[in-house]
Write an enzyme that holds these catalytic residues in place. Structure first.
Site, PDB file in Angstrom:
ATOM      1  N   ARG A 278       0.848  -1.209   0.000  1.00  0.00           N
ATOM      2  CA  ARG A 278       0.000   0.000   0.000  1.00  0.00           C
ATOM      3  C   ARG A 278       0.879   1.254   0.000  1.00  0.00           C
ATOM      4  NH1 ARG A 278      -4.155  -0.725   4.833  1.00  0.00           N
ATOM      5  NH2 ARG A 278      -4.881   1.318   4.132  1.00  0.00           N
TER       6      ARG A 278
ATOM      7  N   ASP B 280      -2.691   8.302   4.070  1.00  0.00           N
ATOM      8  CA  ASP B 280      -1.886   8.395   2.842  1.00  0.00           C
ATOM      9  C   ASP B 280      -1.140   9.714   2.648  1.00  0.00           C
ATOM     10  OD1 ASP B 280      -5.020   8.714   0.927  1.00  0.00           O
ATOM     11  OD2 ASP B 280      -3.863  10.248   2.021  1.00  0.00           O
TER      12      ASP B 280
ATOM     13  N   HIS C 170      -6.259   8.081  12.241  1.00  0.00           N
ATOM     14  CA  HIS C 170      -5.835   6.681  12.165  1.00  0.00           C
ATOM     15  C   HIS C 170      -4.362   6.525  11.826  1.00  0.00           C
ATOM     16  CE1 HIS C 170     -10.321   5.670  11.353  1.00  0.00           C
ATOM     17  NE2 HIS C 170     -10.084   5.898  12.631  1.00  0.00           N
TER      18      HIS C 170
ATOM     19  N   SER D  67     -17.789   6.065   4.200  1.00  0.00           N
ATOM     20  CA  SER D  67     -19.013   5.252   4.333  1.00  0.00           C
ATOM     21  C   SER D  67     -19.596   5.404   5.735  1.00  0.00           C
ATOM     22  CB  SER D  67     -18.681   3.778   4.068  1.00  0.00           C
ATOM     23  OG  SER D  67     -17.715   3.335   5.020  1.00  0.00           O
TER      24      SER D  67
ATOM     25  N   CYS E  80      13.186  -3.447  15.479  1.00  0.00           N
ATOM     26  CA  CYS E  80      13.658  -2.282  16.238  1.00  0.00           C
ATOM     27  C   CYS E  80      14.987  -2.675  16.880  1.00  0.00           C
ATOM     28  CB  CYS E  80      12.623  -1.963  17.325  1.00  0.00           C
ATOM     29  SG  CYS E  80      13.143  -0.709  18.511  1.00  0.00           S
TER      30      CYS E  80
ATOM     31  N   CYS F  98      15.602  -2.659  19.778  1.00  0.00           N
ATOM     32  CA  CYS F  98      15.285  -3.398  21.025  1.00  0.00           C
ATOM     33  C   CYS F  98      14.974  -4.866  20.723  1.00  0.00           C
ATOM     34  CB  CYS F  98      14.072  -2.742  21.722  1.00  0.00           C
ATOM     35  SG  CYS F  98      12.466  -3.206  21.046  1.00  0.00           S
TER      36      CYS F  98
HETATM   37  C1  BV8 Z   1     -11.511   2.136  18.871  1.00  0.00           C
HETATM   38  C2  BV8 Z   1      -6.061   2.512   9.581  1.00  0.00           C
HETATM   39  C3  BV8 Z   1     -11.633   1.760  21.236  1.00  0.00           C
HETATM   40  C4  BV8 Z   1      -5.500   1.163   9.221  1.00  0.00           C
HETATM   41  C5  BV8 Z   1      -8.432   2.136  10.065  1.00  0.00           C
HETATM   42  C6  BV8 Z   1     -18.581   1.618  18.322  1.00  0.00           C
HETATM   43  C7  BV8 Z   1     -19.580   0.979  17.605  1.00  0.00           C
HETATM   44  C8  BV8 Z   1     -19.270  -0.080  16.742  1.00  0.00           C
HETATM   45  C9  BV8 Z   1     -17.945  -0.511  16.603  1.00  0.00           C
HETATM   46  C10 BV8 Z   1     -16.971   0.122  17.326  1.00  0.00           C
HETATM   47  C11 BV8 Z   1     -17.266   1.182  18.176  1.00  0.00           C
HETATM   48  N1  BV8 Z   1     -16.104   1.595  18.739  1.00  0.00           N
HETATM   49  C12 BV8 Z   1     -15.085   0.849  18.280  1.00  0.00           C
HETATM   50  C13 BV8 Z   1     -15.583  -0.066  17.419  1.00  0.00           C
HETATM   51  C14 BV8 Z   1     -14.794  -1.084  16.718  1.00  0.00           C
HETATM   52  C15 BV8 Z   1     -14.157  -0.499  15.455  1.00  0.00           C
HETATM   53  C16 BV8 Z   1     -15.189  -0.193  14.389  1.00  0.00           C
HETATM   54  O1  BV8 Z   1     -15.611   0.943  14.221  1.00  0.00           O
HETATM   55  N2  BV8 Z   1     -15.548  -1.211  13.640  1.00  0.00           N
HETATM   56  C17 BV8 Z   1     -16.467  -1.031  12.532  1.00  0.00           C
HETATM   57  C18 BV8 Z   1     -16.045  -1.944  11.390  1.00  0.00           C
HETATM   58  C19 BV8 Z   1     -17.863  -1.305  13.015  1.00  0.00           C
HETATM   59  N3  BV8 Z   1     -13.387   0.681  15.747  1.00  0.00           N
HETATM   60  C20 BV8 Z   1     -12.148   0.558  16.225  1.00  0.00           C
HETATM   61  O2  BV8 Z   1     -11.635  -0.521  16.482  1.00  0.00           O
HETATM   62  C21 BV8 Z   1     -11.363   1.837  16.467  1.00  0.00           C
HETATM   63  N4  BV8 Z   1     -10.790   1.784  17.788  1.00  0.00           N
HETATM   64  O3  BV8 Z   1     -12.603   2.598  18.825  1.00  0.00           O
HETATM   65  O4  BV8 Z   1     -10.841   1.859  20.068  1.00  0.00           O
HETATM   66  C22 BV8 Z   1     -12.355   0.418  21.196  1.00  0.00           C
HETATM   67  C23 BV8 Z   1     -11.645  -0.723  20.865  1.00  0.00           C
HETATM   68  C24 BV8 Z   1     -12.318  -1.958  20.832  1.00  0.00           C
HETATM   69  C25 BV8 Z   1     -13.688  -2.041  21.088  1.00  0.00           C
HETATM   70  C26 BV8 Z   1     -14.401  -0.867  21.382  1.00  0.00           C
HETATM   71  C27 BV8 Z   1     -13.731   0.368  21.439  1.00  0.00           C
HETATM   72  C28 BV8 Z   1     -10.214   1.961  15.491  1.00  0.00           C
HETATM   73  C29 BV8 Z   1     -10.730   2.139  14.088  1.00  0.00           C
HETATM   74  C30 BV8 Z   1      -9.557   2.501  13.140  1.00  0.00           C
HETATM   75  C31 BV8 Z   1      -9.185   1.307  12.281  1.00  0.00           C
HETATM   76  N5  BV8 Z   1      -8.155   1.712  11.280  1.00  0.00           N
HETATM   77  N6  BV8 Z   1      -7.483   2.584   9.226  1.00  0.00           N
HETATM   78  C32 BV8 Z   1      -5.480   0.922   7.736  1.00  0.00           C
HETATM   79  O5  BV8 Z   1      -5.951   1.776   6.947  1.00  0.00           O
HETATM   80  O6  BV8 Z   1      -4.978  -0.144   7.353  1.00  0.00           O
HETATM   81  S1  BV8 Z   1     -10.025   2.126   9.565  1.00  0.00           S
HETATM   82  C33 BV8 Z   1     -10.087   2.311   7.881  1.00  0.00           C
HETATM   83  O7  BV8 Z   1     -11.352   1.825   7.460  1.00  0.00           O
HETATM   84  C34 BV8 Z   1     -10.070   3.737   7.399  1.00  0.00           C
HETATM   85  O8  BV8 Z   1      -9.166   4.510   8.109  1.00  0.00           O
HETATM   86  C35 BV8 Z   1     -11.483   4.184   7.563  1.00  0.00           C
HETATM   87  O9  BV8 Z   1     -11.727   4.635   8.865  1.00  0.00           O
HETATM   88  C36 BV8 Z   1     -12.225   2.902   7.340  1.00  0.00           C
HETATM   89  C37 BV8 Z   1     -12.760   2.845   5.920  1.00  0.00           C
HETATM   90  O10 BV8 Z   1     -13.778   3.746   5.882  1.00  0.00           O
HETATM   91  P1  BV8 Z   1     -13.842   4.821   4.710  1.00  0.00           P
HETATM   92  O11 BV8 Z   1     -12.638   5.690   4.763  1.00  0.00           O
HETATM   93  O12 BV8 Z   1     -15.163   5.447   4.815  1.00  0.00           O
HETATM   94  O13 BV8 Z   1     -13.718   3.985   3.382  1.00  0.00           O
HETATM   95  P2  BV8 Z   1     -14.798   2.989   2.745  1.00  0.00           P
HETATM   96  O14 BV8 Z   1     -14.089   2.181   1.722  1.00  0.00           O
HETATM   97  O15 BV8 Z   1     -15.574   2.307   3.824  1.00  0.00           O
HETATM   98  O16 BV8 Z   1     -15.838   3.998   2.029  1.00  0.00           O
HETATM   99  C38 BV8 Z   1     -15.393   4.840   0.976  1.00  0.00           C
HETATM  100  C39 BV8 Z   1     -16.511   5.796   0.684  1.00  0.00           C
HETATM  101  O17 BV8 Z   1     -16.083   6.676  -0.338  1.00  0.00           O
HETATM  102  C40 BV8 Z   1     -17.784   5.108   0.173  1.00  0.00           C
HETATM  103  O18 BV8 Z   1     -18.911   5.656   0.825  1.00  0.00           O
HETATM  104  C41 BV8 Z   1     -17.806   5.483  -1.325  1.00  0.00           C
HETATM  105  O19 BV8 Z   1     -19.128   5.654  -1.802  1.00  0.00           O
HETATM  106  C42 BV8 Z   1     -17.096   6.816  -1.295  1.00  0.00           C
HETATM  107  N7  BV8 Z   1     -16.415   7.194  -2.545  1.00  0.00           N
HETATM  108  C43 BV8 Z   1     -15.880   6.382  -3.492  1.00  0.00           C
HETATM  109  N8  BV8 Z   1     -15.329   7.156  -4.477  1.00  0.00           N
HETATM  110  C44 BV8 Z   1     -15.526   8.458  -4.116  1.00  0.00           C
HETATM  111  C45 BV8 Z   1     -16.218   8.488  -2.894  1.00  0.00           C
HETATM  112  N9  BV8 Z   1     -16.561   9.642  -2.272  1.00  0.00           N
HETATM  113  C46 BV8 Z   1     -16.230  10.799  -2.883  1.00  0.00           C
HETATM  114  N10 BV8 Z   1     -15.568  10.857  -4.072  1.00  0.00           N
HETATM  115  C47 BV8 Z   1     -15.208   9.717  -4.705  1.00  0.00           C
HETATM  116  N11 BV8 Z   1     -14.559   9.782  -5.899  1.00  0.00           N
END
Ligand code: BV8
Length: 257
Positions: free
Chosen positions: A82, A116, A131, A199, A158, A160
């Site tokens: 990536r 990115d 993130h 999303s 690392c 370490c």
């Molecule tokens: C946390 C880095 C405490 C790594 C990422 C509460 C409720 C439910 C679940 C949870 C909650 N709290 C915590 C959770 C669990 C979890 C979570 O949310 N799970 C989801 C799946 C339900 N969250 C976490 O674990 C977070 N930590 O809260 O810690 C905790 C811990 C455990 C339990 C409870 C609490 C950490 C989340 C961060 C994860 N890391 N990224 C990497 O990238 O490899 S997340 C990663 O996925 C992205 O950063 C981003 O956040 C996500 C993807 O989402 P989008 O960016 O929206 O992308 P996606 O592909 O989904 O959508 C793209 C959109 O673009 C679409 O709508 C499309 O239509 C649109 N699009 C397409 N083309 C275009 C466009 N729009 C405009 N123009 C275009 N041309």
């Protein structure tokens, strides 16, 4: 075609005059971006990032501490692939328009879920990375950033002795407290909240537009598709951000001419 020009600039997006007027009068603006804003730069969105070699892996298992513990080499190489792809692309007109919009408001906070660096490369200054960032590497034990390391094994180690890992927030990991606090503060005190290219599925980022809504802000969504935020938003601009944002900027410039 220069990477900064959108291939379909002749397509006009319907932007309500009420939205332009609200933006023209606003002093404090907050923005949340997701993978969609980088799609037109050629970076697959998070959920369709798994092309080719990664077609058989679920990103939500690779982007986790458990996934890294289970197969550090696979996860390290997924990020290396990536990172290499990101090095080859450039910011698109959507990133450039946000960098230009930043200069028009008293307070403009750009919060991104993306890792990115394309906002910074496009000239945005106030970028809050919820993130982390794929270009940074840290020790998986000490959590300190490491810039120089031998590439003789994958993942590298690392000094370490522990494995190095990308400086990104995995599922199940806490977000950087300062970044989340800045993002929440911006959402709670803005007059306009723009949710762009996300999303709205991942928390706590997905809560930010709802916090802005509860605090009385006007919420605007820019996305070619509906999302779980759409029904809450005051305005939904159904189009690609690389097309909509430059047109939004043009309308604002015309309004203040
Ligand atoms: C946390 C880095 C405490 C790594 C990422 C509460 C409720 C439910 C679940 C949870 C909650 N709290 C915590 C959770 C669990 C979890 C979570 O949310 N799970 C989801 C799946 C339900 N969250 C976490 O674990 C977070 N930590 O809260 O810690 C905790 C811990 C455990 C339990 C409870 C609490 C950490 C989340 C961060 C994860 N890391 N990224 C990497 O990238 O490899 S997340 C990663 O996925 C992205 O950063 C981003 O956040 C996500 C993807 O989402 P989008 O960016 O929206 O992308 P996606 O592909 O989904 O959508 C793209 C959109 O673009 C679409 O709508 C499309 O239509 C649109 N699009 C397409 N083309 C275009 C466009 N729009 C405009 N123009 C275009 N041309």
């Amino acid at each position: 075609m220069s990477p900064l020009r959108h291939p379909k600039t002749d397509m006009a997006i319907d932007i309500p005059q009420e939205l332009i007027d609200k933006l023209a009068q606003a002093r404090r603006v907050a923005v949340l971006t997701g993978a969609g804003i980088s799609a037109e730069s050629g970076i697959p969105t998070f959920r369709d990032a798994l092309t080719g070699l990664w077609a058989n892996y679920d990103p939500q298992t690779l982007a986790t501490p458990e996934g890294f513990a289970r197969d550090p080499r696979l996860v390290w190489e997924w990020y290396a692939a990536r990172r290499a792809r990101i090095a080859d692309v450039r910011p698109n007109p959507g990133h450039a328009a946000l960098a230009a919009l930043e200069r028009r408001f008293e307070q403009f906070t750009l919060v991104t879920q993306n890792i990115d660096s394309l906002h910074q490369r496009a000239g945005s200054h106030e970028v809050v990375e919820l993130h982390g960032n794929i270009t940074r590497v840290k020790c998986s034990r000490e959590e300190i950033l490491v810039s120089q390391f031998a590439q003789d094994e994958s993942p590298p180690r690392c000094p370490c002795g522990a494995y190095l890992r990308p400086d990104v927030v995995w599922f199940g990991e806490m977000l950087p407290a300062d970044a989340l606090a800045r993002a929440e503060e911006a959402a709670e005190h803005c007059e306009i909240f723009l949710s762009i290219g996300t999303s709205a599925q991942v928390y706590p980022a997905a809560e930010l537009p709802l916090r802005a809504l509860s605090a009385g802000a006007t919420v605007i969504e820019i996305n070619p598709e509906r999302t779980s935020l759409t029904r809450h938003a005051h305005f939904s601009l159904r189009g690609a951000s690389g097309l909509v944002l430059p047109q939004l900027l043009d309308h604002l410039n015309a309004a203040s001419a």
